[in-house]
Scaffold this motif. Structure first.
Motif, PDB file in Angstrom:
ATOM      1  N   LEU A 109      -2.767  -2.936   6.851  1.00  0.00           N
ATOM      2  CA  LEU A 109      -3.411  -1.641   6.631  1.00  0.00           C
ATOM      3  C   LEU A 109      -3.024  -0.744   7.786  1.00  0.00           C
TER       4      LEU A 109
ATOM      5  N   ILE B 166      -3.220   4.699   4.775  1.00  0.00           N
ATOM      6  CA  ILE B 166      -4.277   5.708   4.624  1.00  0.00           C
ATOM      7  C   ILE B 166      -3.969   6.852   5.580  1.00  0.00           C
TER       8      ILE B 166
ATOM      9  N   ARG C 150      -1.067  -1.220   2.662  1.00  0.00           N
ATOM     10  CA  ARG C 150      -1.962  -0.075   2.464  1.00  0.00           C
ATOM     11  C   ARG C 150      -1.665   0.966   3.532  1.00  0.00           C
TER      12      ARG C 150
ATOM     13  N   GLU D 112      -3.449   3.107   9.291  1.00  0.00           N
ATOM     14  CA  GLU D 112      -4.193   4.358   9.197  1.00  0.00           C
ATOM     15  C   GLU D 112      -3.544   5.388  10.116  1.00  0.00           C
TER      16      GLU D 112
ATOM     17  N   GLU E 227       3.274  -4.627  -2.510  1.00  0.00           N
ATOM     18  CA  GLU E 227       1.979  -4.249  -3.100  1.00  0.00           C
ATOM     19  C   GLU E 227       0.796  -4.600  -2.206  1.00  0.00           C
ATOM     20  N   HIS E 228       1.039  -5.316  -1.135  1.00  0.00           N
ATOM     21  CA  HIS E 228      -0.037  -5.657  -0.204  1.00  0.00           C
ATOM     22  C   HIS E 228      -0.180  -4.647   0.938  1.00  0.00           C
TER      23      HIS E 228
ATOM     24  N   HIS F 157       5.412   2.862   4.937  1.00  0.00           N
ATOM     25  CA  HIS F 157       5.438   1.699   4.037  1.00  0.00           C
ATOM     26  C   HIS F 157       6.734   0.910   4.221  1.00  0.00           C
TER      27      HIS F 157
END
Length: 68
Positions: free
Chosen positions: A3, A42, A40, A5, A37-38, A25
């Motif tokens: 993840l 933000i 993330r 951010e 697809e794993h 990404h």
């Protein structure tokens, strides 16, 4: 599941943000070894009046020249 951010001062176009999300990404995919697809990403946009450095908001920095 990685993840990432990112916090930015408000003011960039949707296209700029989307392009950055793709680049982030791709960087995570190339370095972490996970499935696409794993990942993330933000993006949070902060109003320029809500972000201060040295007791001056970003909005103030762009409105007036810095004092020496």
């Amino acid at each position: 599941m990685p993840l990432v951010e990112v916090t930015l001062a408000h003011g960039r176009s949707d296209e700029q943000i989307r392009s950055m999300m793709t680049a982030v990404h791709e960087a995570v995919l190339a370095t972490v070894g996970t499935r696409p697809e794993h990942i993330r990403v933000i993006v949070r946009e902060v109003p320029r009046t809500h972000w201060a450095t040295g007791d001056r908001t970003i909005a103030e920095m762009f409105e007036t020249p810095p004092e020496d």
